[in-house]
Enzyme design. Structure first.
Site, short mmCIF file in Angstrom:
data_model
loop_
_atom_site.label_atom_id
_atom_site.label_comp_id
_atom_site.label_asym_id
_atom_site.label_seq_id
_atom_site.Cartn_x
_atom_site.Cartn_y
_atom_site.Cartn_z
N LYS A 115 -50.89 -8.37 -89.57
CA LYS A 115 -51.72 -7.95 -90.70
C LYS A 115 -52.34 -6.58 -90.49
CE LYS A 115 -52.51 -12.29 -92.95
NZ LYS A 115 -53.39 -13.37 -93.34
N LYS A 198 -40.83 -14.89 -94.10
CA LYS A 198 -41.40 -16.07 -94.75
C LYS A 198 -41.80 -15.75 -96.20
CE LYS A 198 -46.26 -15.76 -93.74
NZ LYS A 198 -47.49 -16.18 -93.24
N LYS A 201 -47.39 -14.31 -100.30
CA LYS A 201 -47.97 -13.69 -101.49
C LYS A 201 -48.07 -12.18 -101.33
CE LYS A 201 -51.92 -16.34 -100.04
NZ LYS A 201 -52.57 -17.59 -100.38
P1 TYM Z 1 -52.85 -19.24 -96.02
O1 TYM Z 1 -53.80 -19.12 -97.15
O2 TYM Z 1 -52.08 -18.00 -95.63
O3 TYM Z 1 -51.81 -20.40 -96.28
C1 TYM Z 1 -52.20 -21.71 -96.64
C2 TYM Z 1 -51.25 -22.74 -96.06
O4 TYM Z 1 -49.92 -22.50 -96.53
C3 TYM Z 1 -49.02 -22.44 -95.42
N1 TYM Z 1 -47.93 -21.50 -95.75
C4 TYM Z 1 -46.62 -21.79 -95.62
N2 TYM Z 1 -45.98 -22.92 -95.23
C5 TYM Z 1 -44.63 -22.90 -95.23
N3 TYM Z 1 -43.89 -21.82 -95.61
C6 TYM Z 1 -44.50 -20.66 -96.02
N4 TYM Z 1 -43.76 -19.62 -96.41
C7 TYM Z 1 -45.92 -20.61 -96.04
N5 TYM Z 1 -46.85 -19.67 -96.39
C8 TYM Z 1 -48.06 -20.23 -96.20
C9 TYM Z 1 -49.88 -21.93 -94.26
O5 TYM Z 1 -49.33 -22.26 -93.00
C10 TYM Z 1 -51.18 -22.65 -94.52
O6 TYM Z 1 -51.14 -23.97 -94.00
N6 TYM Z 1 -55.96 -18.95 -92.08
C11 TYM Z 1 -55.37 -19.86 -93.08
C12 TYM Z 1 -56.41 -20.61 -93.90
C13 TYM Z 1 -57.38 -21.36 -93.08
C14 TYM Z 1 -57.16 -22.58 -92.42
C15 TYM Z 1 -58.40 -22.89 -91.80
C16 TYM Z 1 -56.08 -23.42 -92.30
C17 TYM Z 1 -58.66 -20.99 -92.85
N7 TYM Z 1 -59.27 -21.92 -92.08
C18 TYM Z 1 -58.55 -24.04 -91.03
C19 TYM Z 1 -56.24 -24.58 -91.52
C20 TYM Z 1 -57.45 -24.88 -90.91
C21 TYM Z 1 -54.53 -19.04 -94.02
O7 TYM Z 1 -54.72 -17.84 -94.16
O8 TYM Z 1 -53.62 -19.80 -94.73
#
Ligand code: TYM
Length: 337
Positions: A115, A198, A201
């Site tokens: 990032k 992957k 967004k």
């Molecule tokens: P974020 O917002 O990027 O994504 C949310 C969830 O979606 C999953 N994900 C995917 N899974 C499969 N294939 C993909 N292409 C794909 N893109 C996204 C992510 O693995 C995630 O589970 N830091 C985290 C948010 C967060 C969090 C937490 C998660 C904050 N605190 C505590 C778990 C526990 C994030 O940015 O996810």
């Protein structure tokens, strides 16, 4: 194994549109889990501000994401649904844990490297430290399992290390050590344009992802134009190694139908993408169409969403309080007036 005594905690950043990767990798599984265990699901809005967001747009995205989660099937009467900016225990515990986390551990986080890119010196301190906040998000609630996609596995491992070190350093049994819970078939849904990146967004091409707000014809068109190869599908999914785009479409089909990739290739063995793509598009339209329509309804009622998030925050704050107290006590920090 997840059961009635498990506690599930997971979050998602409220940045713009939800896509199929979020849905299959995380949300769809949360919806199932809310019937099996106690779930806390939150919008990680304090994570969203680690990079600049236009404030009014972020405000809209928070409501939009809450609406989307409910449209996907998260039931605020079953799961605690909230945004973590409303629960000050999250940043409070994050500070305490940042004194346990080691710089060397954070230096290894691949998401920060991705990032921040070439501009590491110009990245915010928050972007660097945010895995510690993520640890607090989970450890506050004594979570046993953290359902996430593959890209978050390293962050869950970090929270385990932080919890163990804190418990050991202060000789307490305060934090439960959480397990990552990753769905094999949907661990990593890939871009429709490049099977090695992957689905995300932040990809500049909208054709690379299916958004949950996409209309039916956009879904059909994106699948029709998805990159593939001229070979027919093999009998065994193992034979898709080296064909990442084909494997991705099969994985999406499998995740949507709760089947294994192998059972999908067996059904379509010998057939080309001319046959497989329309079937996949149809499946996506059937699954996502009703979600999109529900989403429109909820988005039109911001007062109802506000009430749901406020109630969820009250519940979360109450559940978080004993662990936060325990952390202050363990550190020898007096609180109160
Ligand atoms: P974020 O917002 O990027 O994504 C949310 C969830 O979606 C999953 N994900 C995917 N899974 C499969 N294939 C993909 N292409 C794909 N893109 C996204 C992510 O693995 C995630 O589970 N830091 C985290 C948010 C967060 C969090 C937490 C998660 C904050 N605190 C505590 C778990 C526990 C994030 O940015 O996810």
């Amino acid at each position: 194994m997840i059961g009635p005594n498990s506690r599930i905690v997971s979050g998602i950043q409220p940045t713009g549109n939800l896509h199929l990767g979020n849905y299959l990798g995380a949300i769809r599984r949360w919806v199932k889990m809310q019937d099996e265990a106690q779930c806390l699901i939150f919008l990680a809005d304090l994570h969203a501000v680690t990079v600049y967001n236009e404030p009014s747009e972020l405000r809209r995205n928070i409501n939009g994401m809450a609406a989307a989660l409910i449209a996907c099937g998260i039931d605020p009467d079953k799961a605690v649904l909230f945004n973590h900016a409303r629960v000050p225990a999250h940043p409070e515990l994050a500070w305490l844990l940042s004194c346990t986390a080691r710089v060397g551990w954070l230096n290894r986080m691949t998401q920060f490297k991705e990032k921040s890119g070439k501009n590491r010196e110009g990245a915010s301190v928050g972007l660097y430290a945010y895995p510690v906040l993520q640890a607090a998000d989970v450890l506050l609630y004594q979570a046993t399992h953290v359902p996430v996609g593959e890209d978050q596995k390293q962050h869950v491992e970090l929270m385990r290390d932080i919890a163990l070190k804190f418990n050991t350093d202060y000789d307490v049994d305060l934090f439960t050590i959480p397990e990552p819970h990753i769905a094999e078939s949907a661990a990593r849904i890939m871009s429709l344009r490049d099977g090695r990146a992957k689905m995300s967004k932040s990809d500049t091409s909208d054709m690379s992802r299916i958004n949950l707000s996409d209309e039916d014809d956009a879904i059909v068109q994106k699948i029709r134009k998805a990159k593939t190869d001229p070979e027919p599908l093999p009998e065994s999914a193992l034979a898709l190694a080296g064909r990442p785009e084909a494997l991705n479409l099969v994985a999406i089909y499998a995740a949507l139908t709760d089947r294994t990739p192998n059972s999908v290739t067996q059904e379509y063995a010998g057939k080309g993408f001319g046959a497989f793509k329309p079937a996949l598009a149809e499946l996506l339209v059937q699954t996502l169409g009703p979600i999109r329509e529900r989403l429109k309804q909820f988005e039109a009622d911001p007062a109802a969403l506000e009430a749901i998030l406020a109630k969820g925050a009250d519940q979360a704050a109450e559940m978080a309080a004993p662990t936060l107290e325990g952390a202050y006590r363990a550190l020898g920090l007096p609180r109160g007036r």
